[in-house]
Design a protein around this motif. Structure first.
Motif, mmCIF file in Angstrom:
data_model
loop_
_atom_site.group_PDB
_atom_site.id
_atom_site.type_symbol
_atom_site.label_atom_id
_atom_site.label_comp_id
_atom_site.label_asym_id
_atom_site.label_seq_id
_atom_site.Cartn_x
_atom_site.Cartn_y
_atom_site.Cartn_z
ATOM 1 N N ARG A 123 0.845 3.946 -3.002
ATOM 2 C CA ARG A 123 0.540 5.360 -2.778
ATOM 3 C C ARG A 123 1.624 6.260 -3.333
ATOM 4 O O ARG A 123 1.348 7.311 -3.935
ATOM 5 C CB ARG A 123 0.353 5.618 -1.281
ATOM 6 C CG ARG A 123 -0.992 5.157 -0.726
ATOM 7 C CD ARG A 123 -1.002 5.262 0.773
ATOM 8 N NE ARG A 123 -2.333 5.025 1.319
ATOM 9 C CZ ARG A 123 -2.578 4.765 2.597
ATOM 10 N NH1 ARG A 123 -1.564 4.705 3.454
ATOM 11 N NH2 ARG A 123 -3.812 4.561 3.013
ATOM 12 N N ILE A 149 -6.096 5.481 -1.986
ATOM 13 C CA ILE A 149 -6.006 4.311 -1.113
ATOM 14 C C ILE A 149 -6.135 4.809 0.322
ATOM 15 O O ILE A 149 -5.190 5.320 0.910
ATOM 16 C CB ILE A 149 -4.678 3.557 -1.301
ATOM 17 C CG1 ILE A 149 -4.410 3.304 -2.785
ATOM 18 C CG2 ILE A 149 -4.698 2.251 -0.514
ATOM 19 C CD1 ILE A 149 -5.459 2.449 -3.455
ATOM 20 N N VAL A 192 0.845 -1.197 0.000
ATOM 21 C CA VAL A 192 0.000 0.000 0.000
ATOM 22 C C VAL A 192 0.880 1.247 0.000
ATOM 23 O O VAL A 192 0.615 2.217 -0.737
ATOM 24 C CB VAL A 192 -0.954 0.006 1.205
ATOM 25 C CG1 VAL A 192 -1.578 1.390 1.384
ATOM 26 C CG2 VAL A 192 -2.050 -1.030 1.021
ATOM 27 N N ARG A 193 1.932 1.233 0.810
ATOM 28 C CA ARG A 193 2.828 2.394 0.865
ATOM 29 C C ARG A 193 3.490 2.646 -0.488
ATOM 30 O O ARG A 193 3.571 3.792 -0.957
ATOM 31 C CB ARG A 193 3.879 2.174 1.951
ATOM 32 C CG ARG A 193 4.794 3.384 2.155
ATOM 33 C CD ARG A 193 5.653 3.256 3.388
ATOM 34 N NE ARG A 193 6.597 2.143 3.274
ATOM 35 C CZ ARG A 193 6.521 1.031 3.982
ATOM 36 N NH1 ARG A 193 5.531 0.855 4.847
ATOM 37 N NH2 ARG A 193 7.415 0.079 3.838
ATOM 38 N N TYR A 198 -8.047 -1.132 4.607
ATOM 39 C CA TYR A 198 -7.914 -0.165 3.520
ATOM 40 C C TYR A 198 -9.140 -0.196 2.605
ATOM 41 O O TYR A 198 -9.876 -1.190 2.544
ATOM 42 C CB TYR A 198 -6.664 -0.480 2.678
ATOM 43 C CG TYR A 198 -5.377 -0.401 3.448
ATOM 44 C CD1 TYR A 198 -4.805 0.823 3.758
ATOM 45 C CD2 TYR A 198 -4.729 -1.563 3.864
ATOM 46 C CE1 TYR A 198 -3.617 0.897 4.469
ATOM 47 C CE2 TYR A 198 -3.532 -1.506 4.569
ATOM 48 C CZ TYR A 198 -2.988 -0.270 4.875
ATOM 49 O OH TYR A 198 -1.810 -0.202 5.575
ATOM 50 N N GLU A 225 -2.492 9.778 -4.081
ATOM 51 C CA GLU A 225 -2.210 8.748 -3.083
ATOM 52 C C GLU A 225 -3.382 8.531 -2.126
ATOM 53 O O GLU A 225 -3.565 7.434 -1.588
ATOM 54 C CB GLU A 225 -0.957 9.102 -2.281
ATOM 55 C CG GLU A 225 -1.089 10.380 -1.442
ATOM 56 C CD GLU A 225 0.142 10.623 -0.585
ATOM 57 O OE1 GLU A 225 1.000 9.714 -0.507
ATOM 58 O OE2 GLU A 225 0.242 11.726 0.000
ATOM 59 N N SER A 226 -4.199 9.570 -1.945
ATOM 60 C CA SER A 226 -5.331 9.456 -1.018
ATOM 61 C C SER A 226 -6.429 8.536 -1.540
ATOM 62 O O SER A 226 -7.369 8.229 -0.804
ATOM 63 C CB SER A 226 -5.913 10.838 -0.722
ATOM 64 O OG SER A 226 -6.405 11.447 -1.909
ATOM 65 N N THR A 239 -6.991 4.693 4.453
ATOM 66 C CA THR A 239 -6.809 3.845 5.629
ATOM 67 C C THR A 239 -7.992 4.017 6.565
ATOM 68 O O THR A 239 -8.393 5.143 6.864
ATOM 69 C CB THR A 239 -5.525 4.220 6.384
ATOM 70 O OG1 THR A 239 -4.400 4.034 5.510
ATOM 71 C CG2 THR A 239 -5.344 3.343 7.625
#
Length: 230
Positions: A194, A204, A190-191, A212, A201-202, A206
């Motif tokens: 993003r 994805i 995920v990191r 997610y 990036e937002s 949390t």
């Protein structure tokens, strides 16, 4: 009006005479693999198999192996119909003596089917276009350099917009039940995903203590049908 490229062993011959009565634009090149390197762009490839079925079959298979992105129409004499099967990789066949109405209809239908198939393999969501056929993705037209698992993670989340998935669920759906790694691999992917999405990036999101989700723009939330498969 379609752009047609005809591959024939007898250039300047009337491969499909009815085409002369239609408004489509045609070009002919020799039916040889070497001619395909600098072949002009087209909406439809037509292969002349009237006289040499073996060479036509080989050419069709080469065309499919190289990944052409336009449909393939085979022109046959009536006696050649029995030799054609799915192994040829063609999209349709037509007899050399077909009338202009049939020829035009087959051209429109085969190009239309290709267009629909192409769209059905794409996912559009919040500025991201995911092409499942080519395993590629773009953000506002910019290609993303994704690993296979990054692509699979993005594709899975985008096809379930706004739905929250736990790390365990994502491991199961994206990595499979036979994956023995821990849930931390989800966080790592995920990191990285993003970072590659950049300003988006937002997308994805949390959900604290849960997992997610793929976030939609406000206007897409009002019409979620627009954010899944076209």
């Amino acid at each position: 009006m379609a752009q047609l490229l005809i591959l024939t062993p007898t250039v300047n011959s009337d491969v499909l005479p009815a085409l002369g009565l239609l408004n489509h634009q045609m070009r002919q090149i020799p039916a040889e693999p070497a001619q395909l390197i600098n072949a002009p762009s087209c909406d439809l490839l037509i292969v002349d198999a009237r006289q040499d079925l073996a060479n036509a079959r080989s050419l069709c298979k080469i065309l499919k192996t190289t990944g052409i992105n336009v449909p393939l129409l085979l022109v046959l004499a009536e006696g050649g119909l029995a030799a054609v099967n799915a192994d040829w990789g063609i999209d349709d066949v037509i007899l050399e003596n077909a009338g202009p109405g049939e020829v035009d209809a087959r051209i429109r239908l085969v190009i239309g089917r290709q267009s629909q198939d192409h769209l059905s393999n794409k996912i559009h969501a919040s500025g991201v276009v995911i092409d499942e056929a080519s395993y590629s993705a773009k953000v506002h037209g910019r290609p993303l350099d994704l690993t296979f698992k990054e692509f699979e993670l993005l594709r899975f989340l985008a096809t379930h917009p706004s739905r929250v998935f736990t790390r365990e669920q994502l491991l199961s759906e994206v990595w499979g039940y036979d994956y023995f790694g821990g849930t931390r691999t989800v966080d790592v992917h995920v990191r990285r995903l993003r970072a590659k999405l950049g300003d988006l990036e937002s997308l994805i999101g949390t959900v604290r203590n849960v997992g997610y989700r793929f976030n939609l723009h406000d206007d897409e939330n009002e019409n979620r049908a627009q954010s899944v498969r076209s």
